[in-house]
Design a protein around this motif. Structure first.
Motif, short mmCIF file in Angstrom:
data_model
loop_
_atom_site.label_atom_id
_atom_site.label_comp_id
_atom_site.label_asym_id
_atom_site.label_seq_id
_atom_site.Cartn_x
_atom_site.Cartn_y
_atom_site.Cartn_z
N GLU A 70 0.87 -1.17 0.00
CA GLU A 70 0.00 0.00 0.00
C GLU A 70 0.91 1.22 0.00
OE1 GLU A 70 -3.72 -0.60 2.68
OE2 GLU A 70 -1.99 -1.57 3.64
N PHE A 72 1.13 5.44 -0.12
CA PHE A 72 0.33 6.63 0.17
C PHE A 72 1.26 7.76 0.54
CE2 PHE A 72 0.77 4.16 4.03
CZ PHE A 72 1.08 5.10 5.00
N PRO A 81 -3.24 8.96 6.18
CA PRO A 81 -2.70 8.52 4.89
C PRO A 81 -3.63 8.98 3.76
CG PRO A 81 -3.66 6.66 6.06
CD PRO A 81 -3.77 7.85 6.96
N THR A 84 -4.05 6.52 -1.16
CA THR A 84 -3.60 5.15 -1.00
C THR A 84 -3.90 4.30 -2.24
OG1 THR A 84 -3.93 5.27 1.38
CG2 THR A 84 -3.74 3.08 0.44
N THR A 86 -3.07 0.20 -3.79
CA THR A 86 -2.74 -1.13 -3.30
C THR A 86 -2.35 -2.05 -4.44
OG1 THR A 86 -4.34 -0.83 -1.52
CG2 THR A 86 -3.64 -3.07 -1.94
#
Length: 119
Positions: A70, A72, A81, A84, A86
């Motif tokens: 992840e 961020f 955060p 973000t 992923t």
């Protein structure tokens, strides 16, 4: 699945063979001036947070396996955060995985993580 990175994997003969993950956080050129001066990128690797630097590759030694990445950023002085993105990656023995995390031209666009070929 490991929760923290480990130093290296071992073959049957006991020799060390590094398995590496390299992550490069790059802001889009349109808003790079803002992010470089006011925010810092981070990588959460299977839940463990690691600070990154814009434009510099962070390298993490790992055991072979599946990892959730992840990426961020946080504005300086904040804990939330933002942006973000992923990616789930599979890392094999004697492999180096290179991932680029880059946001779009609009500041609200999240970091997109893309696996890139190593050279």
């Amino acid at each position: 699945m490991s929760t923290t990175p480990r130093a290296a994997s071992q073959t049957r003969a006991g020799a060390q063979h590094p398995v590496r993950l390299s992550v490069l956080a790059r802001p889009h050129w349109v808003n790079a001036w803002l992010l470089r001066s006011t925010a810092r990128p981070y990588l959460r690797l299977n839940g463990t947070e690691h600070p990154l630097t814009w434009g510099r590759t962070g390298t993490f030694p790992l055991q072979p396996g599946t990892y959730v990445l992840e990426a961020f950023w946080r504005y300086r002085g904040t804990r939330a955060p933002l942006g973000t993105g992923t990616l789930r990656v599979q890392v094999h023995h004697d492999e180096e995985v290179f991932v680029e995390a880059r946001n779009g031209p609009l500041n609200h666009q999240p970091l997109r993580l893309r696996r890139r070929p190593t050279t």
